[in-house]
Design an enzyme around this catalytic site. Structure first.
Site, short mmCIF file in Angstrom:
data_model
loop_
_atom_site.label_atom_id
_atom_site.label_comp_id
_atom_site.label_asym_id
_atom_site.label_seq_id
_atom_site.Cartn_x
_atom_site.Cartn_y
_atom_site.Cartn_z
N ASP A 96 -6.77 4.69 7.78
CA ASP A 96 -5.62 4.20 7.74
C ASP A 96 -4.72 5.58 8.58
OD1 ASP A 96 -6.07 2.28 5.87
OD2 ASP A 96 -4.50 1.18 7.21
N ASP A 151 -13.01 -5.17 2.31
CA ASP A 151 -13.39 -4.80 0.85
C ASP A 151 -14.25 -6.45 0.48
OD1 ASP A 151 -11.70 -3.42 1.62
OD2 ASP A 151 -10.58 -3.99 -0.26
N TYR A 183 0.59 -1.21 0.04
CA TYR A 183 -0.18 0.27 -0.33
C TYR A 183 1.29 1.68 -0.05
CZ TYR A 183 -3.29 -3.36 1.60
OH TYR A 183 -4.01 -4.53 1.81
N ARG A 224 -5.55 -13.00 0.12
CA ARG A 224 -5.70 -11.96 -0.34
C ARG A 224 -7.64 -11.76 -1.25
NH1 ARG A 224 -5.27 -6.41 0.50
NH2 ARG A 224 -6.35 -6.01 -1.93
N GLU A 236 -0.79 -6.85 8.61
CA GLU A 236 -2.14 -6.57 8.66
C GLU A 236 -3.14 -7.41 9.35
OE1 GLU A 236 -2.65 -6.58 4.58
OE2 GLU A 236 -4.49 -5.26 4.34
N GLN A 270 -14.12 5.99 3.08
CA GLN A 270 -14.09 5.35 3.92
C GLN A 270 -14.77 5.27 4.56
OE1 GLN A 270 -9.51 4.12 3.41
NE2 GLN A 270 -10.38 1.98 2.95
C1 DGY Z 1 -6.97 -2.72 -0.58
O1 DGY Z 1 -5.84 -2.21 -1.87
O2 DGY Z 1 -6.63 -4.27 -1.29
C2 DGY Z 1 -7.56 -1.86 -0.17
O3 DGY Z 1 -8.20 -2.35 0.67
C3 DGY Z 1 -8.67 -1.18 -1.68
O4 DGY Z 1 -8.64 0.16 -1.20
#
Ligand code: DGY
Length: 429
Positions: free
Chosen positions: A37, A165, A30, A198, A400, A107
């Site tokens: 965040d 998500d 990220y 993911r 995370e 968000q």
């Molecule tokens: C990601 O890319 O996983 C984010 O959570 C999207 O904002």
């Protein structure tokens, strides 16, 4: 006693992820600035580097749209290998877009809460005066541009807006979306994190399809509400919003600003909250799918979030804790959960112990829920959650999210908000 080794390691993560005007949530995964965040990071920073904490908030607010939205991602440093890259959003087609590259969605609005919290331990009166108009503008946008039914509740148009998500809460809504004529894209996220941790490809196809719908609508707020195939009212988001309204109101009082508008938002949200979200038979709060016109009866940790907002009655709080928190239904007998709180109940068929929001423990949820538990007098449960969070971080690093079976780390390493919250949790000891 504060664990000074953990504290200095947490500070080192926040220093290492410093990208100048902002802090990267995770160094490879990220590389840009994410809204909630960034707010949480500012709180962590405020304990040892106040100027940087305030710079973090300023740079986030720098991405605010003309109509008030503070976007979910601000791309201060141009493209990277992260998808979506800034150009993918095509926000330049909106008259509301700011002068900096951002995403076109928002968000969870935790920023006002964080600003008030920082102010409580280190007075920042001058900064408050600068930041307050932007916070008010964002909240006004949430309570108007995102109030689709005049209820005072904000609605979401993309799962990314929920911060959770690929939560199974979105499965039915996502299944109703047919991702046709998808623009070309390549996922960047699975280059840095194991694909099994993911979202599934089927989720990404729909994430992308939704962005394409928004691009075609040129981000016109009413067109988005009319055309987005994903339209939900979410318990987590509205709980965070209500609590942030409380905090915004307190800031207004301190600054001598009027509070009538905020009072009105809070009154209507509060009046509508139970009717929309509370399931009396199950004793849980559920999100609401505006497209289907029905509750989303999926059991996740988000059901406890009204505790954080102070929106649950004592009876509701009692039911949440005694019927669910202390007595979870467990339908996945091979997965023995040793760490709380799983994002998704094991009772859900979509449960996956290591996949993003399908099961793992997230420190942010633990932190919010510990606050909510304390608010209702469940101090032992709150303390157990705080300790478990610190134990996970001590054992597996600033990850995370964590596998609730054995506490091993998942997702990005050196994750900024896990470090920021470690600092906060240590300071709360
Ligand atoms: C990601 O890319 O996983 C984010 O959570 C999207 O904002």
């Amino acid at each position: 006693m504060i664990n000074s080794d953990l504290l200095s390691r947490a500070q080192a993560v926040l220093r290492a992820n410093n990208a100048g005007a902002f802090t990267q949530p995770g160094p490879r995964q990220y590389p840009h600035q994410w809204n909630w965040d960034s707010a949480v990071v500012a709180l962590g920073l405020s304990h040892f580097d106040l100027p940087r904490a305030l710079a973090e908030i300023r740079s986030l607010i720098g991405g605010q749209w003309r109509d008030g939205m503070i976007p979910h991602v601000v791309y201060h440093t141009g493209p990277s290998d992260y998808f979506p890259d800034p150009g993918f959003w095509q926000i330049e087609n909106s008259p509301n877009a700011p002068g900096v590259a951002t995403s076109g969605i928002t968000q969870p609005p935790i920023l006002a809460t964080i600003v008030r919290r920082i102010h409580a331990h280190t007075p920042i009166s001058g900064f408050l005066r600068q930041a307050y108009p932007s916070l008010l503008h964002w909240h006004r946008w949430l309570h108007t541009a995102r109030d689709v039914d005049g209820s005072g509740l904000a609605c979401l148009i993309h799962p990314w807006e929920s911060g959770t998500d690929d939560s199974p809460r979105w499965l039915r809504a996502m299944a109703c979306i047919t991702p046709i004529d998808l623009p070309a894209y390549r996922r960047g996220d699975t280059a840095h994190v194991a694909p099994g941790e993911r979202p599934h490809d089927t989720d990404y196809e729909r994430f992308v399809h939704l962005i394409d719908v928004f691009r075609r609508a040129r981000y016109d707020p009413s067109a988005l509400l009319a055309r987005s195939p994903f339209l939900v009212q979410d318990v987590l988001f509205n709980s965070i919003l209500y609590r942030a309204d409380d905090d915004l109101r307190a800031l207004a009082v301190e600054l001598g600003e009027p509070t009538g508008e905020i009072d009105h938002w809070q009154r209507s949200l509060r009046e509508r909250f139970d009717a929309r979200f509370w399931d009396e038979a199950r004793g849980l709060y559920f999100d609401y799918d505006m497209r289907v016109g029905a509750p989303i009866a999926v059991n996740t940790a988000m059901a406890f979030m009204p505790l954080y907002a102070g929106l649950a009655s004592d009876i509701q709080a009692h039911r949440l804790i005694y019927e669910h928190w202390l007595n979870p239904v467990e339908y996945a007998p091979d997965d023995v959960v040793r760490h709380q709180i799983t994002t998704t109940s094991k009772a859900e068929p979509a449960w996956e112990a290591r996949r993003y929001w399908r099961g793992p423990v997230w420190i942010i949820l633990n932190w919010l829920l510990a606050d909510g538990l304390r608010r209702y007098g469940f101090n032992d449960l709150a303390e157990a959650l705080r300790r478990d969070s610190l134990e996970l971080i001590t054992r597996s690093g600033f990850r995370e999210y964590y596998d609730p079976r054995d506490g091993s780390g998942c997702g990005s390493t050196d994750f900024s908000w896990s470090a920021a919250l470690a600092i906060e949790l240590l300071n709360a000891s």
